[in-house]
Design a protein around this motif. Structure first.
Motif, PDB file in Angstrom:
ATOM      1  N   SER A 140       0.349  36.602 -21.339  1.00 24.19           N
ATOM      2  CA  SER A 140       0.392  35.151 -21.482  1.00 24.19           C
ATOM      3  C   SER A 140      -0.959  34.649 -21.947  1.00 24.19           C
ATOM      4  O   SER A 140      -1.958  35.350 -21.873  1.00 24.19           O
ATOM      5  CB  SER A 140       0.781  34.495 -20.155  1.00 24.19           C
ATOM      6  N   GLU A 141      -0.980  33.397 -22.407  1.00 21.45           N
ATOM      7  CA  GLU A 141      -2.181  32.821 -23.008  1.00 21.45           C
ATOM      8  C   GLU A 141      -2.676  31.631 -22.192  1.00 21.45           C
ATOM      9  O   GLU A 141      -1.899  30.786 -21.772  1.00 21.45           O
ATOM     10  CB  GLU A 141      -1.852  32.377 -24.434  1.00 21.45           C
ATOM     11  N   LEU A 142      -3.992  31.592 -21.983  1.00 21.30           N
ATOM     12  CA  LEU A 142      -4.628  30.475 -21.305  1.00 21.30           C
ATOM     13  C   LEU A 142      -5.530  29.775 -22.306  1.00 21.30           C
ATOM     14  O   LEU A 142      -6.458  30.379 -22.839  1.00 21.30           O
ATOM     15  CB  LEU A 142      -5.444  30.962 -20.105  1.00 21.30           C
ATOM     16  N   ARG A 143      -5.258  28.499 -22.548  1.00 19.84           N
ATOM     17  CA  ARG A 143      -6.032  27.725 -23.528  1.00 19.84           C
ATOM     18  C   ARG A 143      -6.942  26.740 -22.806  1.00 19.84           C
ATOM     19  O   ARG A 143      -6.460  25.923 -22.007  1.00 19.84           O
ATOM     20  CB  ARG A 143      -5.094  26.995 -24.498  1.00 19.84           C
ATOM     21  N   VAL A 144      -8.239  26.822 -23.095  1.00 15.79           N
ATOM     22  CA  VAL A 144      -9.240  26.014 -22.406  1.00 15.79           C
ATOM     23  C   VAL A 144     -10.113  25.303 -23.440  1.00 15.79           C
ATOM     24  O   VAL A 144     -10.640  25.937 -24.358  1.00 15.79           O
ATOM     25  CB  VAL A 144     -10.130  26.877 -21.486  1.00 15.79           C
ATOM     26  N   VAL A 145     -10.261  23.990 -23.280  1.00 20.26           N
ATOM     27  CA  VAL A 145     -11.176  23.208 -24.109  1.00 20.26           C
ATOM     28  C   VAL A 145     -12.490  23.041 -23.372  1.00 20.26           C
ATOM     29  O   VAL A 145     -12.510  22.669 -22.194  1.00 20.26           O
ATOM     30  CB  VAL A 145     -10.579  21.820 -24.444  1.00 20.26           C
ATOM     31  N   LEU A 146     -13.598  23.351 -24.040  1.00 18.58           N
ATOM     32  CA  LEU A 146     -14.940  23.158 -23.485  1.00 18.58           C
ATOM     33  C   LEU A 146     -15.474  21.820 -24.000  1.00 18.58           C
ATOM     34  O   LEU A 146     -15.581  21.606 -25.207  1.00 18.58           O
ATOM     35  CB  LEU A 146     -15.868  24.287 -23.918  1.00 18.58           C
ATOM     36  N   LEU A 147     -15.793  20.943 -23.074  1.00 14.75           N
ATOM     37  CA  LEU A 147     -16.234  19.599 -23.435  1.00 14.75           C
ATOM     38  C   LEU A 147     -17.390  19.192 -22.536  1.00 14.75           C
ATOM     39  O   LEU A 147     -17.332  19.406 -21.324  1.00 14.75           O
ATOM     40  CB  LEU A 147     -15.060  18.617 -23.260  1.00 14.75           C
TER      41      LEU A 147
ATOM     42  N   PRO B  46      -3.832  22.316 -24.479  1.00 12.20           N
ATOM     43  CA  PRO B  46      -4.673  23.093 -23.556  1.00 12.20           C
ATOM     44  C   PRO B  46      -4.120  23.067 -22.135  1.00 12.20           C
ATOM     45  O   PRO B  46      -3.495  22.102 -21.716  1.00 12.20           O
ATOM     46  CB  PRO B  46      -6.019  22.357 -23.630  1.00 12.20           C
ATOM     47  N   HIS B  47      -4.369  24.151 -21.411  1.00 13.48           N
ATOM     48  CA  HIS B  47      -4.015  24.196 -19.994  1.00 13.48           C
ATOM     49  C   HIS B  47      -5.091  23.533 -19.137  1.00 13.48           C
ATOM     50  O   HIS B  47      -4.786  22.901 -18.124  1.00 13.48           O
ATOM     51  CB  HIS B  47      -3.833  25.647 -19.537  1.00 13.48           C
ATOM     52  N   VAL B  48      -6.360  23.709 -19.563  1.00  8.66           N
ATOM     53  CA  VAL B  48      -7.482  23.187 -18.787  1.00  8.66           C
ATOM     54  C   VAL B  48      -8.532  22.626 -19.738  1.00  8.66           C
ATOM     55  O   VAL B  48      -8.773  23.180 -20.816  1.00  8.66           O
ATOM     56  CB  VAL B  48      -8.128  24.285 -17.912  1.00  8.66           C
ATOM     57  N   ILE B  49      -9.140  21.511 -19.333  1.00 14.49           N
ATOM     58  CA  ILE B  49     -10.319  20.992 -20.022  1.00 14.49           C
ATOM     59  C   ILE B  49     -11.495  21.220 -19.080  1.00 14.49           C
ATOM     60  O   ILE B  49     -11.536  20.658 -17.981  1.00 14.49           O
ATOM     61  CB  ILE B  49     -10.181  19.501 -20.360  1.00 14.49           C
ATOM     62  N   LEU B  50     -12.415  22.060 -19.505  1.00 15.67           N
ATOM     63  CA  LEU B  50     -13.581  22.394 -18.680  1.00 15.67           C
ATOM     64  C   LEU B  50     -14.724  21.466 -19.083  1.00 15.67           C
ATOM     65  O   LEU B  50     -15.249  21.548 -20.195  1.00 15.67           O
ATOM     66  CB  LEU B  50     -13.963  23.861 -18.880  1.00 15.67           C
TER      67      LEU B  50
ATOM     68  N   SER C   1      -5.155  13.802 -18.934  1.00 18.99           N
ATOM     69  CA  SER C   1      -6.257  14.755 -19.094  1.00 18.99           C
ATOM     70  C   SER C   1      -6.969  15.055 -17.780  1.00 18.99           C
ATOM     71  O   SER C   1      -7.368  16.197 -17.519  1.00 18.99           O
ATOM     72  CB  SER C   1      -7.268  14.237 -20.117  1.00 18.99           C
ATOM     73  N   PHE C   2      -7.135  14.049 -16.931  1.00 21.06           N
ATOM     74  CA  PHE C   2      -7.861  14.253 -15.680  1.00 21.06           C
ATOM     75  C   PHE C   2      -7.130  15.231 -14.766  1.00 21.06           C
ATOM     76  O   PHE C   2      -7.756  15.926 -13.966  1.00 21.06           O
ATOM     77  CB  PHE C   2      -8.072  12.918 -14.963  1.00 21.06           C
ATOM     78  N   ASP C   3      -5.796  15.302 -14.885  1.00 25.51           N
ATOM     79  CA  ASP C   3      -5.017  16.230 -14.058  1.00 25.51           C
ATOM     80  C   ASP C   3      -5.276  17.678 -14.453  1.00 25.51           C
ATOM     81  O   ASP C   3      -4.979  18.602 -13.688  1.00 25.51           O
ATOM     82  CB  ASP C   3      -3.518  15.941 -14.188  1.00 25.51           C
ATOM     83  N   HIS C   4      -5.799  17.892 -15.647  1.00 24.55           N
ATOM     84  CA  HIS C   4      -6.027  19.245 -16.164  1.00 24.55           C
ATOM     85  C   HIS C   4      -7.513  19.571 -16.283  1.00 24.55           C
ATOM     86  O   HIS C   4      -7.873  20.573 -16.899  1.00 24.55           O
ATOM     87  CB  HIS C   4      -5.374  19.384 -17.543  1.00 24.55           C
TER      88      HIS C   4
ATOM     89  N   ARG D  50      -1.462  26.277 -12.007  1.00 21.15           N
ATOM     90  CA  ARG D  50      -0.358  26.254 -11.034  1.00 21.15           C
ATOM     91  C   ARG D  50      -0.098  24.842 -10.514  1.00 21.15           C
ATOM     92  O   ARG D  50       1.055  24.447 -10.307  1.00 21.15           O
ATOM     93  CB  ARG D  50      -0.669  27.198  -9.870  1.00 21.15           C
ATOM     94  N   GLU D  51      -1.160  24.074 -10.294  1.00 16.02           N
ATOM     95  CA  GLU D  51      -0.996  22.694  -9.822  1.00 16.02           C
ATOM     96  C   GLU D  51      -0.234  21.832 -10.824  1.00 16.02           C
ATOM     97  O   GLU D  51       0.384  20.826 -10.446  1.00 16.02           O
ATOM     98  CB  GLU D  51      -2.359  22.072  -9.535  1.00 16.02           C
ATOM     99  N   ASN D  52      -0.286  22.239 -12.094  1.00 17.45           N
ATOM    100  CA  ASN D  52       0.437  21.518 -13.139  1.00 17.45           C
ATOM    101  C   ASN D  52       1.721  22.249 -13.535  1.00 17.45           C
ATOM    102  O   ASN D  52       2.221  22.074 -14.659  1.00 17.45           O
ATOM    103  CB  ASN D  52      -0.466  21.321 -14.361  1.00 17.45           C
ATOM    104  N   ASN D  53       2.236  23.069 -12.600  1.00 21.03           N
ATOM    105  CA  ASN D  53       3.522  23.761 -12.781  1.00 21.03           C
ATOM    106  C   ASN D  53       3.559  24.634 -14.035  1.00 21.03           C
ATOM    107  O   ASN D  53       4.565  24.688 -14.749  1.00 21.03           O
ATOM    108  CB  ASN D  53       4.673  22.744 -12.818  1.00 21.03           C
ATOM    109  N   GLU D  54       2.413  25.293 -14.304  1.00 22.41           N
ATOM    110  CA  GLU D  54       2.280  26.217 -15.427  1.00 22.41           C
ATOM    111  C   GLU D  54       2.400  25.516 -16.790  1.00 22.41           C
ATOM    112  O   GLU D  54       2.538  26.185 -17.812  1.00 22.41           O
ATOM    113  CB  GLU D  54       3.327  27.345 -15.346  1.00 22.41           C
ATOM    114  N   GLN D  55       2.347  24.196 -16.785  1.00 18.37           N
ATOM    115  CA  GLN D  55       2.516  23.452 -18.027  1.00 18.37           C
ATOM    116  C   GLN D  55       1.159  23.110 -18.635  1.00 18.37           C
ATOM    117  O   GLN D  55       0.217  22.781 -17.928  1.00 18.37           O
ATOM    118  CB  GLN D  55       3.293  22.156 -17.767  1.00 18.37           C
ATOM    119  N   HIS D  56       1.093  23.172 -19.956  1.00 17.59           N
ATOM    120  CA  HIS D  56      -0.123  22.743 -20.644  1.00 17.59           C
ATOM    121  C   HIS D  56      -0.139  21.233 -20.729  1.00 17.59           C
ATOM    122  O   HIS D  56       0.853  20.549 -20.425  1.00 17.59           O
ATOM    123  CB  HIS D  56      -0.214  23.374 -22.034  1.00 17.59           C
TER     124      HIS D  56
END
Length: 231
Positions: A1-8, A82-86, A113-116, A172-178
């Protein structure tokens, strides 16, 4: 599986350093800040991770049009989302004004966005005794952490397994959803990117949006690094 993360964040060198830390090798140049978004892929155990690194979108001189263009390109690179915005934040530079600009950028992506998002607090350039407590009580940073549901980590002494665990928790907190990106200016670019084929070297992809007119986005492959520049 793929995890997509934005660095900001408010420091290109710090976000690039964090990207290299996650990938386990130097793929982002920490010295020279480009005026474009960059994407890199890496393999972490059984999961492929995709990092989208952004230029300084919080700079006070960046125009609204330029900011929106960068967000569109970032959306395309993280398709379908993205799944997460770091949020890599340099604490001593994180003023109320910077916080408001960051909130503005996050809302351009999505109201959710804040949820992720996960706040990563960089080590201050000049450490002093009690600096963690000092910055935790710094109003702009404290409020940003609250907006992100109190998800935060300190860069100092951070180990990769801990960071990956926190990223996984957010997924997981976002039910595996991007992050679902709206069908507005940004969504139009995302949909066009998803329906089209990948560009080859130096190929230009043009997206027509009635709100902003015709924009040109160039994709260049360089040593495995994909660089998108907005013209």
């Amino acid at each position: 599986s793929e995890l997509r993360v934005v660095l900001l964040g408010n420091s290109w060198s710090q976000s690039s350093s964090m990207g290299n830390f996650i990938l386990g090798e130097t793929k982002f140049n920490t010295e020279e800040e480009p005026d474009c978004c960059q994407r890199q892929r890496g393999q972490l155990k059984e999961k492929e991770i995709v990092l989208i690194n952004t230029p300084d979108l919080l700079h006070p001189s960046i125009s609204e049009d330029k900011l929106r263009e960068h967000v569109r390109v970032c959306v395309r690179l993280s398709d379908p989302g993205p799944h997460v915005i770091l949020l890599v934040l340099q604490p001593e530079d994180f003023t109320e004004e910077v916080k408001l600009r960051l909130c503005r950028v996050l809302k351009l992506f999505s109201d959710q966005s804040f949820d992720h998002s996960l706040v990563l607090i960089s080590t201050p350039r000049e450490e002093s005794p009690g600096f963690m407590e000092k910055y935790m009580n710094h109003p702009p940073l404290k409020d940003m952490i609250r907006k992100c549901h109190y998800r935060f980590l300190w860069r100092k002494n951070l180990e990769l397994p801990e960071l990956l665990t926190r990223l996984g928790q957010i997924v997981r907190e976002n039910n595996e959803q991007h992050l679902s990106l709206p069908r507005d200016d940004c969504g139009a670019v995302r949909n066009a990117a998803g329906e089209g084929t990948r560009a080859t070297q130096d190929q230009e992809n043009k997206f027509l949006n009635p709100a902003v007119g015709l924009q040109s986005v160039s994709e260049v492959h360089h040593g495995g690094l994909i660089i998108y520049s907005v013209q």
